[in-house]
Design an enzyme around this catalytic site. Structure first.
Site, PDB file in Angstrom:
ATOM      1  N   HIS A  61      -7.156  -6.408  -4.030  1.00  0.00           N
ATOM      2  CA  HIS A  61      -8.296  -5.506  -3.803  1.00  0.00           C
ATOM      3  C   HIS A  61      -9.103  -5.317  -5.087  1.00  0.00           C
ATOM      4  O   HIS A  61      -8.571  -5.479  -6.196  1.00  0.00           O
ATOM      5  CB  HIS A  61      -7.784  -4.121  -3.369  1.00  0.00           C
ATOM      6  CG  HIS A  61      -7.244  -4.057  -1.977  1.00  0.00           C
ATOM      7  ND1 HIS A  61      -6.063  -3.428  -1.663  1.00  0.00           N
ATOM      8  CD2 HIS A  61      -7.751  -4.525  -0.803  1.00  0.00           C
ATOM      9  CE1 HIS A  61      -5.856  -3.508  -0.351  1.00  0.00           C
ATOM     10  NE2 HIS A  61      -6.866  -4.171   0.187  1.00  0.00           N
ATOM     11  N   CYS A 101      -3.648   3.514  -3.687  1.00  0.00           N
ATOM     12  CA  CYS A 101      -3.398   3.176  -2.274  1.00  0.00           C
ATOM     13  C   CYS A 101      -2.731   4.290  -1.481  1.00  0.00           C
ATOM     14  O   CYS A 101      -2.868   4.348  -0.263  1.00  0.00           O
ATOM     15  CB  CYS A 101      -2.471   1.969  -2.162  1.00  0.00           C
ATOM     16  SG  CYS A 101      -2.754   0.678  -3.331  1.00  0.00           S
TER      17      CYS A 101
HETATM   18  N1  GLY Z   1       1.080  -4.451   1.460  1.00  0.00           N
HETATM   19  C1  GLY Z   1      -0.205  -3.910   1.287  1.00  0.00           C
HETATM   20  C2  GLY Z   1      -1.245  -4.764   1.892  1.00  0.00           C
HETATM   21  O1  GLY Z   1      -1.153  -5.971   1.789  1.00  0.00           O
HETATM   22  O2  GLY Z   1      -2.158  -4.293   2.514  1.00  0.00           O
END
Ligand code: GLY
Length: 258
Positions: free
Chosen positions: A160, A247
């Site tokens: 991300h 997150c």
């Molecule tokens: N394990 C977090 C994701 O890949 O979204």
């Protein structure tokens, strides 16, 4: 008040999506202990925490950040790029409806909140494997009328945008230049992660301090040398699930009770 929405750790955490880290055993009990300490750190730094119950059917559902983008004027419920994660959004939308008008990203758009970095009225969106051009365009359409400028940013070698860059002060970003094009951030002071700690750029900025995984002491030194107060939290088990500190919460201001 500053509200943080979190969700407990799924019993199936170890079965979650992985893109750029190798699968290895996860100690679920330790993951839950570390998550509890993360929630305590949120509280210690001024957040009221609304904890949603764990959903054992949704392996990645502790990573609530990916399910919504919350700004002062509205919340945009995402359509996560990984199909296995799309079941996470309904309960988050229900929780957010108490605090914000809702918009949602619709098919064929995909967007993960982990790709969206809001700094003031600037919104940077990682053009990642999870967030496609249609999703970014839908986010732009939702936010532009409220005065936000939405800009796509190129990424490489990480999940991300916020794996590669986060805001550590109003005018400063912490960046891993190997993973993101830094030119879109030229208007900001840039602190680089220590090259031996490539995952260190993910930090959670709160008004009373910055949360960072405890395993990045060299990058922490760079932040502290810049006068930034850092709270280290051990998240080793959630990092094995390709998660980090942003997150695990959705943080925003509200006048409503939690
Ligand atoms: N394990 C977090 C994701 O890949 O979204």
């Amino acid at each position: 008040m500053l509200l943080a929405i979190t969700r407990g750790v799924s019993a199936r955490l170890a079965e979650g999506e992985l893109s750029f880290v190798a699968r290895e055993p996860i100690d679920l009990a330790l993951a839950r202990t570390q998550h509890r300490r993360y929630v305590e750190a949120l509280r210690a730094l001024g957040c009221t925490v609304r904890e949603l119950p764990a959903d054992d059917d949704l392996a990645d559902s502790v990573f609530v950040e990916d399910t919504a983008v919350v700004v002062d004027e509205l919340a945009v419920v995402t359509r996560p790029g990984a199909p296995s994660r799309r079941g996470e959004t309904a309960s988050i939308a229900a929780a957010l409806a108490a605090y914000r008008p809702l918009r949602e990203i619709l098919e064929p758009g995909t967007l993960d909140g982990g790709d969206v970095l809001v700094i003031g009225r600037r919104v940077f969106v990682g053009a990642s494997a999870r967030s496609n051009a249609d999703g970014i365009a839908q986010l732009r359409e939702a936010l532009t009328p409220h005065g936000y400028r939405v800009q796509a940013v190129a990424l490489r070698d990480c999940l991300h945008l916020k794996s590669a860059v986060t805001a550590v002060a109003a005018d400063t970003v912490l960046v891993n230049p190997d993973w993101v094009d830094t030119r879109p951030f030229d208007a900001f002071r840039q602190i680089r992660i220590d090259p031996s700690e490539p995952h260190a750029a993910n930090t959670l900025r709160l008004p009373q301090g910055l949360i960072q995984p405890a395993c990045f002491p060299r990058t922490r030194q760079r932040l502290e040398a810049a006068g930034i107060v850092v709270t280290g939290v051990d998240l080793s088990e959630l990092q094995k699930a390709e998660g980090a500190v942003t997150c695990c919460s959705l943080v925003f201001r509200t006048n409503h009770a939690a």
